[in-house]
Design a protein around this motif. Structure first.
Motif, PDB file in Angstrom:
ATOM      1  N   CYS A   1       1.244  -1.296  -0.074  1.00 25.18           N
ATOM      2  CA  CYS A   1      -0.127  -0.028   0.562  1.00 25.18           C
ATOM      3  C   CYS A   1       0.984   1.398  -0.153  1.00 25.18           C
ATOM      4  CB  CYS A   1      -0.756  -0.437   0.849  1.00 25.18           C
ATOM      5  SG  CYS A   1      -1.795  -1.087   1.043  1.00 25.18           S
ATOM      6  N   HIS A   2       2.354   1.347   0.313  1.00 23.60           N
ATOM      7  CA  HIS A   2       2.771   2.645   0.122  1.00 23.60           C
ATOM      8  C   HIS A   2       4.590   2.481   0.807  1.00 23.60           C
ATOM      9  CE1 HIS A   2       3.264   1.734   4.964  1.00 23.60           C
ATOM     10  NE2 HIS A   2       1.911   1.474   5.417  1.00 23.60           N
ATOM     11  N   LYS A   3       4.842   3.239   0.638  1.00 25.33           N
ATOM     12  CA  LYS A   3       6.414   3.120   0.707  1.00 25.33           C
ATOM     13  C   LYS A   3       6.275   2.333   1.649  1.00 25.33           C
ATOM     14  CE  LYS A   3      10.846   5.529   0.482  1.00 25.33           C
ATOM     15  NZ  LYS A   3      10.727   7.148   0.041  1.00 25.33           N
ATOM     16  N   LEU A   4       7.836   1.918   1.815  1.00 26.95           N
ATOM     17  CA  LEU A   4       8.209   1.360   3.556  1.00 26.95           C
ATOM     18  C   LEU A   4       8.970   2.445   4.621  1.00 26.95           C
ATOM     19  CD1 LEU A   4       9.809  -3.056   3.232  1.00 26.95           C
ATOM     20  CD2 LEU A   4       7.224  -1.931   3.479  1.00 26.95           C
ATOM     21  N   PRO A   5       7.849   2.180   5.493  1.00 26.65           N
ATOM     22  CA  PRO A   5       8.965   3.270   6.437  1.00 26.65           C
ATOM     23  C   PRO A   5      10.468   3.141   7.311  1.00 26.65           C
ATOM     24  CG  PRO A   5       7.165   2.063   7.377  1.00 26.65           C
ATOM     25  CD  PRO A   5       7.344   2.271   6.013  1.00 26.65           C
ATOM     26  N   GLU A   6      11.193   4.091   6.997  1.00 23.74           N
ATOM     27  CA  GLU A   6      12.284   3.642   8.337  1.00 23.74           C
ATOM     28  C   GLU A   6      12.114   3.330   9.392  1.00 23.74           C
ATOM     29  OE1 GLU A   6      15.839   2.871   6.955  1.00 23.74           O
ATOM     30  OE2 GLU A   6      15.054   3.216   4.707  1.00 23.74           O
ATOM     31  N   PRO A   7      12.998   1.692  10.079  1.00 23.03           N
ATOM     32  CA  PRO A   7      12.845   1.129  11.240  1.00 23.03           C
ATOM     33  C   PRO A   7      12.813   2.726  12.732  1.00 23.03           C
ATOM     34  CG  PRO A   7      13.823  -0.030  10.051  1.00 23.03           C
ATOM     35  CD  PRO A   7      13.398   0.724   9.080  1.00 23.03           C
ATOM     36  N   THR A   8      13.800   3.434  11.894  1.00 16.59           N
ATOM     37  CA  THR A   8      14.216   4.228  12.975  1.00 16.59           C
ATOM     38  C   THR A   8      13.210   6.070  13.195  1.00 16.59           C
ATOM     39  OG1 THR A   8      15.964   5.799  11.534  1.00 16.59           O
ATOM     40  CG2 THR A   8      16.701   4.126  12.630  1.00 16.59           C
ATOM     41  N   LYS A   9      11.905   6.120  12.079  1.00 16.36           N
ATOM     42  CA  LYS A   9      11.354   6.906  12.030  1.00 16.36           C
ATOM     43  C   LYS A   9      10.373   6.445  13.798  1.00 16.36           C
ATOM     44  CE  LYS A   9       6.730   8.424  10.043  1.00 16.36           C
ATOM     45  NZ  LYS A   9       5.644   8.023   8.469  1.00 16.36           N
ATOM     46  N   HIS A  10      10.753   5.755  13.510  1.00 13.86           N
ATOM     47  CA  HIS A  10       9.651   5.869  15.455  1.00 13.86           C
ATOM     48  C   HIS A  10      10.871   5.015  17.040  1.00 13.86           C
ATOM     49  CE1 HIS A  10       6.200   6.857  13.362  1.00 13.86           C
ATOM     50  NE2 HIS A  10       5.869   5.865  12.708  1.00 13.86           N
ATOM     51  N   ASP A  11      10.099   5.583  18.102  1.00 16.52           N
ATOM     52  CA  ASP A  11      10.490   4.952  18.913  1.00 16.52           C
ATOM     53  C   ASP A  11       9.773   3.329  19.031  1.00 16.52           C
ATOM     54  OD1 ASP A  11       8.639   5.758  20.277  1.00 16.52           O
ATOM     55  OD2 ASP A  11       9.498   6.838  21.638  1.00 16.52           O
ATOM     56  N   ASN A  12       9.967   2.605  20.170  1.00 16.98           N
ATOM     57  CA  ASN A  12       9.149   1.679  20.754  1.00 16.98           C
ATOM     58  C   ASN A  12       7.762   1.775  20.722  1.00 16.98           C
ATOM     59  OD1 ASN A  12      11.494   0.479  20.366  1.00 16.98           O
ATOM     60  ND2 ASN A  12      11.582  -0.181  22.416  1.00 16.98           N
ATOM     61  N   GLN A  13       6.989   3.133  21.402  1.00 20.04           N
ATOM     62  CA  GLN A  13       6.078   3.092  21.535  1.00 20.04           C
ATOM     63  C   GLN A  13       5.319   3.760  19.850  1.00 20.04           C
ATOM     64  OE1 GLN A  13       3.961   2.574  23.922  1.00 20.04           O
ATOM     65  NE2 GLN A  13       2.513   3.098  22.374  1.00 20.04           N
ATOM     66  N   GLY A  14       6.319   4.559  19.084  1.00 13.64           N
ATOM     67  CA  GLY A  14       5.295   5.143  18.429  1.00 13.64           C
ATOM     68  C   GLY A  14       5.243   4.028  17.552  1.00 13.64           C
ATOM     69  N   TRP A  15       6.106   3.180  17.684  1.00 17.81           N
ATOM     70  CA  TRP A  15       5.467   1.541  16.045  1.00 17.81           C
ATOM     71  C   TRP A  15       4.478   0.985  16.894  1.00 17.81           C
ATOM     72  CZ3 TRP A  15       6.734   1.642  11.923  1.00 17.81           C
ATOM     73  CH2 TRP A  15       7.724   1.890  10.963  1.00 17.81           C
ATOM     74  N   ILE A  16       4.290   0.860  18.576  1.00 15.84           N
ATOM     75  CA  ILE A  16       2.964  -0.278  18.848  1.00 15.84           C
ATOM     76  C   ILE A  16       1.996   0.949  18.529  1.00 15.84           C
ATOM     77  CG2 ILE A  16       1.909  -0.007  20.917  1.00 15.84           C
ATOM     78  CD1 ILE A  16       4.188  -0.858  22.273  1.00 15.84           C
ATOM     79  N   ASN A  17       1.421   1.710  18.636  1.00 14.13           N
ATOM     80  CA  ASN A  17       1.163   3.312  17.568  1.00 14.13           C
ATOM     81  C   ASN A  17       0.466   2.964  16.523  1.00 14.13           C
ATOM     82  OD1 ASN A  17       0.822   4.145  20.109  1.00 14.13           O
ATOM     83  ND2 ASN A  17       1.630   5.621  20.089  1.00 14.13           N
ATOM     84  N   THR A  18       1.521   3.051  15.672  1.00 13.24           N
ATOM     85  CA  THR A  18       1.730   2.801  14.539  1.00 13.24           C
ATOM     86  C   THR A  18       1.012   1.234  14.022  1.00 13.24           C
ATOM     87  OG1 THR A  18       3.364   4.002  13.780  1.00 13.24           O
ATOM     88  CG2 THR A  18       2.501   3.056  11.733  1.00 13.24           C
ATOM     89  N   LEU A  19       1.818   0.266  14.841  1.00  2.87           N
ATOM     90  CA  LEU A  19       1.387  -0.764  13.935  1.00  2.87           C
ATOM     91  C   LEU A  19      -0.469  -1.352  14.401  1.00  2.87           C
ATOM     92  CD1 LEU A  19       4.564  -2.684  14.391  1.00  2.87           C
ATOM     93  CD2 LEU A  19       3.512  -2.151  12.410  1.00  2.87           C
ATOM     94  N   SER A  20      -0.458  -0.628  15.717  1.00  3.48           N
ATOM     95  CA  SER A  20      -2.028  -0.862  16.164  1.00  3.48           C
ATOM     96  C   SER A  20      -3.333  -0.518  14.989  1.00  3.48           C
ATOM     97  CB  SER A  20      -2.203  -0.464  17.106  1.00  3.48           C
ATOM     98  OG  SER A  20      -1.442  -1.284  18.419  1.00  3.48           O
ATOM     99  N   ARG A  21      -2.751   0.706  14.069  1.00  2.00           N
ATOM    100  CA  ARG A  21      -3.100   1.114  13.356  1.00  2.00           C
ATOM    101  C   ARG A  21      -3.146   0.532  12.465  1.00  2.00           C
ATOM    102  NH1 ARG A  21      -0.985   5.489  13.519  1.00  2.00           N
ATOM    103  NH2 ARG A  21      -0.172   5.758  11.229  1.00  2.00           N
ATOM    104  N   MET A  22      -2.400   0.216  11.965  1.00  3.52           N
ATOM    105  CA  MET A  22      -1.749  -1.213   9.914  1.00  3.52           C
ATOM    106  C   MET A  22      -2.144  -2.002  10.545  1.00  3.52           C
ATOM    107  SD  MET A  22      -1.697   2.489   8.887  1.00  3.52           S
ATOM    108  CE  MET A  22      -1.346   1.399   7.046  1.00  3.52           C
ATOM    109  N   ALA A  23      -1.814  -3.053  11.113  1.00  3.29           N
ATOM    110  CA  ALA A  23      -2.432  -4.228  11.206  1.00  3.29           C
ATOM    111  C   ALA A  23      -3.486  -4.755  10.731  1.00  3.29           C
ATOM    112  CB  ALA A  23      -1.915  -5.035  12.617  1.00  3.29           C
ATOM    113  N   PRO A  24      -4.193  -4.652  11.721  1.00  5.54           N
ATOM    114  CA  PRO A  24      -5.633  -4.750  10.600  1.00  5.54           C
ATOM    115  C   PRO A  24      -5.897  -4.530   9.353  1.00  5.54           C
ATOM    116  CG  PRO A  24      -5.497  -3.794  12.745  1.00  5.54           C
ATOM    117  CD  PRO A  24      -4.342  -3.293  12.519  1.00  5.54           C
ATOM    118  N   LYS A  25      -5.995  -3.439   8.940  1.00  2.00           N
ATOM    119  CA  LYS A  25      -5.780  -3.095   7.194  1.00  2.00           C
ATOM    120  C   LYS A  25      -4.521  -3.837   6.052  1.00  2.00           C
ATOM    121  CE  LYS A  25      -6.946   1.850   8.107  1.00  2.00           C
ATOM    122  NZ  LYS A  25      -5.796   3.268   7.826  1.00  2.00           N
ATOM    123  N   ALA A  26      -3.345  -4.296   6.235  1.00  5.80           N
ATOM    124  CA  ALA A  26      -2.483  -5.297   6.205  1.00  5.80           C
ATOM    125  C   ALA A  26      -3.163  -6.463   6.519  1.00  5.80           C
ATOM    126  CB  ALA A  26      -0.738  -5.418   6.560  1.00  5.80           C
TER     127      ALA A  26
END
Length: 95
Positions: A50-75
């Protein structure tokens, strides 16, 4: 007519709120190199659809939790896949 429109809006809101939810990731679970490699593969294959892959360094651990909680169902990731992607991202992100 107004009742029909309001009923449609209420029904839509109900359907959206009942959509698939992902189990929240709270921290690392998988640490073996095999599981982390699987997480990387899932990340690259599922997210890049669906989109360009973000760099792993884009977020800290909590940021990834927030992002993946939103995106995992869509994927359409399973809970295990969601966890493996998170574990991969934080393994390469030293924030």
């Amino acid at each position: 007519m107004k009742k029909f429109i309001l009923t449609g809006i209420a029904a839509s809101a109900l359907l959206v709120s009942c959509g698939p939810k992902s189990v929240a990731v709270t921290g690392p679970k998988y640490t073996s190199s095999e599981q982390l490699a699987q997480g990387k593969t899932i990340f690259e294959n599922s997210c890049a659809k669906c989109h360009k892959l973000p760099e792993p360094t884009k977020h800290d651990n909590q940021g990834w939790i927030n992002t993946l909680s939103r995106m995992a169902p869509k994927a359409k990731l399973t809970d295990d896949q969601h966890q493996m992607v998170y574990d991969y991202l934080i393994s390469v992100n030293k924030k």
